[in-house]
Design an enzyme around this catalytic site. Structure first.
Site, mmCIF file in Angstrom:
data_model
loop_
_atom_site.group_PDB
_atom_site.id
_atom_site.type_symbol
_atom_site.label_atom_id
_atom_site.label_comp_id
_atom_site.label_asym_id
_atom_site.label_seq_id
_atom_site.Cartn_x
_atom_site.Cartn_y
_atom_site.Cartn_z
ATOM 1 N N LEU A 82 4.843 2.036 3.758
ATOM 2 C CA LEU A 82 4.048 0.853 4.044
ATOM 3 C C LEU A 82 4.619 -0.373 3.329
ATOM 4 O O LEU A 82 5.512 -0.260 2.492
ATOM 5 C CB LEU A 82 2.599 1.103 3.624
ATOM 6 C CG LEU A 82 1.974 2.345 4.282
ATOM 7 C CD1 LEU A 82 0.697 2.753 3.583
ATOM 8 C CD2 LEU A 82 1.727 2.098 5.770
ATOM 9 N N THR A 110 7.531 1.060 -1.535
ATOM 10 C CA THR A 110 7.859 0.461 -2.826
ATOM 11 C C THR A 110 6.620 -0.270 -3.305
ATOM 12 O O THR A 110 6.331 -1.395 -2.882
ATOM 13 C CB THR A 110 9.050 -0.502 -2.701
ATOM 14 O OG1 THR A 110 10.178 0.214 -2.190
ATOM 15 C CG2 THR A 110 9.424 -1.090 -4.059
ATOM 16 N N LYS A 180 12.455 3.052 -8.724
ATOM 17 C CA LYS A 180 12.749 2.229 -7.547
ATOM 18 C C LYS A 180 12.653 0.747 -7.884
ATOM 19 O O LYS A 180 13.453 -0.065 -7.411
ATOM 20 C CB LYS A 180 11.792 2.574 -6.410
ATOM 21 C CG LYS A 180 11.992 1.735 -5.146
ATOM 22 C CD LYS A 180 13.387 1.903 -4.557
ATOM 23 C CE LYS A 180 13.660 0.955 -3.400
ATOM 24 N NZ LYS A 180 12.761 1.116 -2.254
ATOM 25 N N LYS A 241 7.933 -9.405 -3.001
ATOM 26 C CA LYS A 241 6.999 -8.394 -3.507
ATOM 27 C C LYS A 241 7.651 -7.492 -4.536
ATOM 28 O O LYS A 241 7.084 -7.213 -5.602
ATOM 29 C CB LYS A 241 6.461 -7.585 -2.330
ATOM 30 C CG LYS A 241 5.506 -6.461 -2.689
ATOM 31 C CD LYS A 241 6.181 -5.102 -2.686
ATOM 32 C CE LYS A 241 6.748 -4.742 -1.324
ATOM 33 N NZ LYS A 241 7.394 -3.412 -1.342
#
Length: 291
Positions: A82, A110, A180, A241
């Site tokens: 997502l 992420t 990540k 983001k």
């Protein structure tokens, strides 16, 4: 203990039955990943907020669910890919009440470790959560060559994840999401640094190809390749983001400047949803205008 025929066959032949998979989120990364699982023989149910994006998968044999809750109802494994923490929260609200004991939820977006740990606290008894974000872009997703950073107890789903790429165990739940963020910080910072180096080359009157070639032969070679890539996709809006996940977690002055670069690219309708390579000319022209 009573076992059905599929379980008995698996015991006697050593073959693991194909797990029933629900895949939620069919964006640039999710769609090719779902195709890989379908090609590997897993019965696949898919859901996407924009249902039309599921049409190629449905044509290939997947079942389209009308809602997230419908998608996970019969699943052995749930995979989510997502856009970010907010989208994950909305999907979790829809599917957590219907998750059956024995299901494994593999969260591959992420979203950062805090969101994963918060999600873990919501899991019903008997449901296992694994965080497994990926390294690599759309080309690696289509080829099944992603790097998968798996936190938590991934043993049950590791063979399934191997259809998507190489699995690296990172530690407890949340560690995959944390790593990540670190990896993406390096990639996004490197691309922005290449863009600024090229802006400096512009200001000094250097030939573009000469400057780019010199950078490609130096320690930033990988970042140079990514900065000028034209066959992959990592949107500038998603880059904002991801950098924010890093700068909210630690004091990172250099990445604050990088964040401003991607925010500017994401604010431009021409580049907002384009790949981060499109931020490079954006940064170069912005620097030249303000010099």
């Amino acid at each position: 203990m009573h076992r059905n025929k599929e379980q008995r066959d698996a015991h006697t032949t050593g073959h693991r039955p194909h797990q029933r998979v629900a895949f939620l989120g069919l964006g640039h990364m999710g769609a090719p990943m779902a195709h890989r699982l379908l090609a590997a023989g897993h019965p696949l149910t898919v859901w996407n907020r924009t249902a039309a994006k599921a049409e190629p998968l449905v044509a290939a044999g997947a079942r389209l669910a009308a809602t997230p809750a419908d998608a996970v109802r019969e699943a052995d494994v749930v995979l989510t890919m997502l856009a970010g923490p907010e989208a994950l929260g909305r999907v979790a609200d829809a599917i957590v009440p219907g998750l059956r004991a024995g299901v494994t939820w593999v969260e591959m977006s992420t979203v950062g470790p805090d969101a994963v740990r918060e999600l873990g606290e919501r899991m019903p008894d008997g449901v296992t959560l694994v965080d497994a974000p990926v390294m690599g872009s759309t080309d690696k997703a289509a080829a099944g060559e992603l790097g998968i950073l798996a936190g938590g107890d991934a043993a049950v789903v590791e063979p399934l994840l191997a259809s998507l790429g190489t699995v690296t165990r990172t530690g407890p739940l949340g560690s995959g999401a944390a790593l990540k963020v670190v990896v993406n910080t390096a990639v996004l910072g490197g691309v922005a640094l290449v863009a600024e180096a090229m802006a400096l080359a512009d200001a000094l009157g250097l030939d573009e190809q000469v400057a780019r070639g010199a950078l490609a032969r130096g320690p930033l070679a990988g970042a140079v390749a990514r900065a000028f890539a034209d066959d992959v996709h990592f949107g500038n809006d998603l880059a904002v983001k991801d950098v924010a996940l890093a700068t909210d977690a630690a004091r990172l002055p250099a990445m604050e400047a990088v964040r401003a670069h991607y925010e500017a690219a994401a604010a431009d309708p021409a580049t907002a949803h384009e790949d981060i390579a499109r931020a490079v000319p954006h940064i170069r022209t912005t620097r030249n205008r303000t010099a």
